[in-house]
Design a protein around this motif. Structure first.
Motif, PDB file in Angstrom:
ATOM      1  N   VAL A 124     -97.840  65.841   5.167  1.00 30.20           N
ATOM      2  CA  VAL A 124     -98.277  65.066   6.333  1.00 30.20           C
ATOM      3  C   VAL A 124     -99.670  65.496   6.774  1.00 30.20           C
ATOM      4  O   VAL A 124    -100.492  64.658   7.178  1.00 30.20           O
ATOM      5  CB  VAL A 124     -97.261  65.217   7.482  1.00 30.20           C
ATOM      6  CG1 VAL A 124     -97.793  64.585   8.768  1.00 30.20           C
ATOM      7  CG2 VAL A 124     -95.930  64.583   7.108  1.00 30.20           C
ATOM      8  N   LEU A 125     -99.964  66.791   6.698  1.00 32.49           N
ATOM      9  CA  LEU A 125    -101.294  67.285   7.073  1.00 32.49           C
ATOM     10  C   LEU A 125    -102.363  66.698   6.168  1.00 32.49           C
ATOM     11  O   LEU A 125    -103.406  66.220   6.640  1.00 32.49           O
ATOM     12  CB  LEU A 125    -101.321  68.810   7.009  1.00 32.49           C
ATOM     13  CG  LEU A 125    -102.652  69.484   7.327  1.00 32.49           C
ATOM     14  CD1 LEU A 125    -103.075  69.199   8.761  1.00 32.49           C
ATOM     15  CD2 LEU A 125    -102.572  70.986   7.081  1.00 32.49           C
TER      16      LEU A 125
ATOM     17  N   GLY B  93     -93.651  59.811   8.946  1.00 30.72           N
ATOM     18  CA  GLY B  93     -94.142  60.453   7.728  1.00 30.72           C
ATOM     19  C   GLY B  93     -93.371  61.700   7.371  1.00 30.72           C
ATOM     20  O   GLY B  93     -93.112  61.976   6.192  1.00 30.72           O
ATOM     21  N   PHE B  94     -92.977  62.492   8.397  1.00 34.13           N
ATOM     22  CA  PHE B  94     -92.148  63.666   8.151  1.00 34.13           C
ATOM     23  C   PHE B  94     -90.829  63.267   7.489  1.00 34.13           C
ATOM     24  O   PHE B  94     -90.378  63.903   6.530  1.00 34.13           O
ATOM     25  CB  PHE B  94     -91.872  64.403   9.463  1.00 34.13           C
ATOM     26  CG  PHE B  94     -92.746  65.605   9.671  1.00 34.13           C
ATOM     27  CD1 PHE B  94     -92.604  66.731   8.886  1.00 34.13           C
ATOM     28  CD2 PHE B  94     -93.716  65.608  10.656  1.00 34.13           C
ATOM     29  CE1 PHE B  94     -93.407  67.837   9.070  1.00 34.13           C
ATOM     30  CE2 PHE B  94     -94.528  66.707  10.864  1.00 34.13           C
ATOM     31  CZ  PHE B  94     -94.372  67.832  10.067  1.00 34.13           C
TER      32      PHE B  94
ATOM     33  N   SER C 270     -96.193  57.692  13.933  1.00 33.62           N
ATOM     34  CA  SER C 270     -96.365  57.578  12.481  1.00 33.62           C
ATOM     35  C   SER C 270     -96.184  58.921  11.789  1.00 33.62           C
ATOM     36  O   SER C 270     -95.666  58.989  10.670  1.00 33.62           O
ATOM     37  CB  SER C 270     -97.754  57.015  12.156  1.00 33.62           C
ATOM     38  OG  SER C 270     -97.928  55.736  12.708  1.00 33.62           O
ATOM     39  N   VAL C 271     -96.597  59.995  12.457  1.00 32.26           N
ATOM     40  CA  VAL C 271     -96.415  61.338  11.895  1.00 32.26           C
ATOM     41  C   VAL C 271     -94.938  61.668  11.764  1.00 32.26           C
ATOM     42  O   VAL C 271     -94.500  62.222  10.751  1.00 32.26           O
ATOM     43  CB  VAL C 271     -97.140  62.388  12.773  1.00 32.26           C
ATOM     44  CG1 VAL C 271     -96.705  63.803  12.394  1.00 32.26           C
ATOM     45  CG2 VAL C 271     -98.643  62.260  12.612  1.00 32.26           C
TER      46      VAL C 271
ATOM     47  N   GLY D 162    -102.252  62.710   6.565  1.00 38.82           N
ATOM     48  CA  GLY D 162    -102.645  62.302   7.908  1.00 38.82           C
ATOM     49  C   GLY D 162    -104.116  62.534   8.187  1.00 38.82           C
ATOM     50  O   GLY D 162    -104.809  61.664   8.739  1.00 38.82           O
ATOM     51  N   SER D 163    -104.631  63.708   7.814  1.00 40.02           N
ATOM     52  CA  SER D 163    -106.052  63.997   8.050  1.00 40.02           C
ATOM     53  C   SER D 163    -106.942  63.092   7.200  1.00 40.02           C
ATOM     54  O   SER D 163    -107.979  62.600   7.677  1.00 40.02           O
ATOM     55  CB  SER D 163    -106.345  65.469   7.749  1.00 40.02           C
ATOM     56  OG  SER D 163    -105.983  65.809   6.419  1.00 40.02           O
TER      57      SER D 163
ATOM     58  N   SER E 185     -94.654  69.380   5.848  1.00 42.44           N
ATOM     59  CA  SER E 185     -95.751  69.587   6.802  1.00 42.44           C
ATOM     60  C   SER E 185     -97.099  69.512   6.098  1.00 42.44           C
ATOM     61  O   SER E 185     -98.054  68.900   6.610  1.00 42.44           O
ATOM     62  CB  SER E 185     -95.599  70.935   7.507  1.00 42.44           C
ATOM     63  OG  SER E 185     -94.391  71.006   8.229  1.00 42.44           O
TER      64      SER E 185
ATOM     65  N   PHE F 248    -100.296  57.346  16.719  1.00 43.23           N
ATOM     66  CA  PHE F 248    -100.388  58.196  15.530  1.00 43.23           C
ATOM     67  C   PHE F 248     -99.218  59.162  15.428  1.00 43.23           C
ATOM     68  O   PHE F 248     -98.684  59.387  14.337  1.00 43.23           O
ATOM     69  CB  PHE F 248    -101.709  58.966  15.557  1.00 43.23           C
ATOM     70  CG  PHE F 248    -101.927  59.847  14.370  1.00 43.23           C
ATOM     71  CD1 PHE F 248    -102.234  59.298  13.142  1.00 43.23           C
ATOM     72  CD2 PHE F 248    -101.819  61.235  14.470  1.00 43.23           C
ATOM     73  CE1 PHE F 248    -102.441  60.112  12.035  1.00 43.23           C
ATOM     74  CE2 PHE F 248    -102.017  62.046  13.377  1.00 43.23           C
ATOM     75  CZ  PHE F 248    -102.332  61.479  12.147  1.00 43.23           C
ATOM     76  N   TRP F 249     -98.787  59.767  16.555  1.00 37.41           N
ATOM     77  CA  TRP F 249     -97.716  60.749  16.495  1.00 37.41           C
ATOM     78  C   TRP F 249     -96.388  60.124  16.081  1.00 37.41           C
ATOM     79  O   TRP F 249     -95.562  60.775  15.441  1.00 37.41           O
ATOM     80  CB  TRP F 249     -97.568  61.466  17.833  1.00 37.41           C
ATOM     81  CG  TRP F 249     -98.647  62.458  18.091  1.00 37.41           C
ATOM     82  CD1 TRP F 249     -99.523  62.465  19.133  1.00 37.41           C
ATOM     83  CD2 TRP F 249     -98.999  63.587  17.276  1.00 37.41           C
ATOM     84  NE1 TRP F 249    -100.396  63.521  19.029  1.00 37.41           N
ATOM     85  CE2 TRP F 249    -100.100  64.231  17.885  1.00 37.41           C
ATOM     86  CE3 TRP F 249     -98.502  64.105  16.080  1.00 37.41           C
ATOM     87  CZ2 TRP F 249    -100.698  65.360  17.363  1.00 37.41           C
ATOM     88  CZ3 TRP F 249     -99.107  65.237  15.544  1.00 37.41           C
ATOM     89  CH2 TRP F 249    -100.180  65.844  16.181  1.00 37.41           C
TER      90      TRP F 249
ATOM     91  N   TYR G 183    -101.297  55.775   6.561  1.00 41.25           N
ATOM     92  CA  TYR G 183    -102.092  56.310   7.676  1.00 41.25           C
ATOM     93  C   TYR G 183    -103.440  55.607   7.784  1.00 41.25           C
ATOM     94  O   TYR G 183    -103.936  55.362   8.888  1.00 41.25           O
ATOM     95  CB  TYR G 183    -102.292  57.810   7.507  1.00 41.25           C
ATOM     96  CG  TYR G 183    -101.046  58.621   7.723  1.00 41.25           C
ATOM     97  CD1 TYR G 183    -100.529  58.811   9.000  1.00 41.25           C
ATOM     98  CD2 TYR G 183    -100.373  59.193   6.649  1.00 41.25           C
ATOM     99  CE1 TYR G 183     -99.377  59.554   9.204  1.00 41.25           C
ATOM    100  CE2 TYR G 183     -99.221  59.943   6.841  1.00 41.25           C
ATOM    101  CZ  TYR G 183     -98.723  60.117   8.119  1.00 41.25           C
ATOM    102  OH  TYR G 183     -97.575  60.838   8.314  1.00 41.25           O
TER     103      TYR G 183
END
Length: 285
Positions: A97-98, A214-215, A210-211, A101-102, A94, A207-208, A164
């Motif tokens: 990814v945070l 990414g997880f 891709s998230v 992603g950000s 998490s 994006f979600w 990202y």
């Protein structure tokens, strides 16, 4: 008839009703990831047995009512350590990814919307990072920073940023000249508001997905790093280092590797189905 019409009208008026991707992939992913996350969160505060206390008399006990996943080479309850390991692995993933992603949203939005020299510099850097295998690059960064939880998070966060950046940049390139964005500029709306209020919400559907991918990548990468002994260090439980320990006891205690390996597969498959459910739901809309 009047009641039926009012009921139908009430259902149509629910703003979030049509945005929920009801399909079997989404439901299966939600159940699988929800169970894994719930066990991981509970494992931070409570486990059926201690995750570090050793017991020579209970060494390699097979699965039973007392120890549903059996015990390991130190007599520790495997289910309790899987709970702790799920929390550790999902928590690290998490944060990875945070961070990635950000950072990817910020860089991708700025380069995709404004372009220019900054765009060229960022894209060449991402090309250079993508030119290396991700695992190899992670190992290089960890060798410079040292092993441990924090350094794994930093190294994986850096490695995952380019994917990202490229995804967000492509969406901003597509939307920056849309009619509603041009009208916003004519009305004098500031660029910052256009970037993060007008365009960003419209890329979340992509994006979600891709998230979720990414997880999956972060979970597998963290497990791989811990498996190699350069991630989370014993005696702290992680799915990767538990699988590494279990490798030497495949004949004496096959349940050890089986349950830990199934836990990793369960989490990765759950996030894959969850992401596929979101994608299919958005496409059907």
């Amino acid at each position: 008839m009047k009641g039926e019409r009012s009921g139908a009208k009430w259902k149509k008026s629910i703003p979030w009703k049509s945005s929920i991707p009801y399909n079997k992939y989404f439901l299966a992913g939600l159940i699988m990831t929800g169970l894994a996350v719930a066990l991981g969160v509970v494992g931070f505060f409570w486990t059926p047995y201690s995750t570090t206390a050793m017991s020579a008399s209970e060494k390699f006990d097979p699965p039973s009512l007392l120890h549903i996943f059996g015990t390991d080479n130190f007599g520790r309850d495997i289910f309790s350590r899987v709970m702790k390991g799920l929390g550790t692995t999902i928590g690290i993933s998490s944060l990875v990814v945070l961070i990635s992603g950000s950072t990817g949203i910020l860089l991708g939005a700025l380069t995709g919307y404004f372009g220019g020299i900054a765009d060229e510099i960022v894209m060449r850097i991402t090309d250079a990072v993508n030119g290396f295998p991700s695992i190899l690059l992670t190992l290089v960064i960890i060798s410079l920073l040292g092993s441990g939880r924090q350094n794994v998070i930093i190294s994986l966060g850096i490695v995952f940023v380019p994917s990202y950046v490229r995804m967000v940049r492509s969406q901003y390139l597509k939307l920056r000249d849309a009619d509603y964005i041009r009208r916003a500029r004519l009305l004098g709306v500031k660029d910052f508001r256009i970037l993060f209020v007008h365009i960003l919400p419209n890329i979340f559907s992509v994006f979600w997905v891709s998230v979720m991918i990414g997880f999956n990548n972060a979970i597998l990468a963290e497990s791989g790093m811990s498996y190699l002994g350069i991630g989370v260090q014993p005696p702290e439980a992680s799915l990767g280092n538990m699988l590494s320990d279990a490798q030497g006891y495949l004949q004496a205690a096959p349940w050890y590797a089986l349950f830990v390996g199934m836990s990793i597969v369960w989490v990765v498959l759950g996030f894959s189905l969850f992401g596929e459910g979101i994608r299919r739901g958005k496409v059907s809309e």
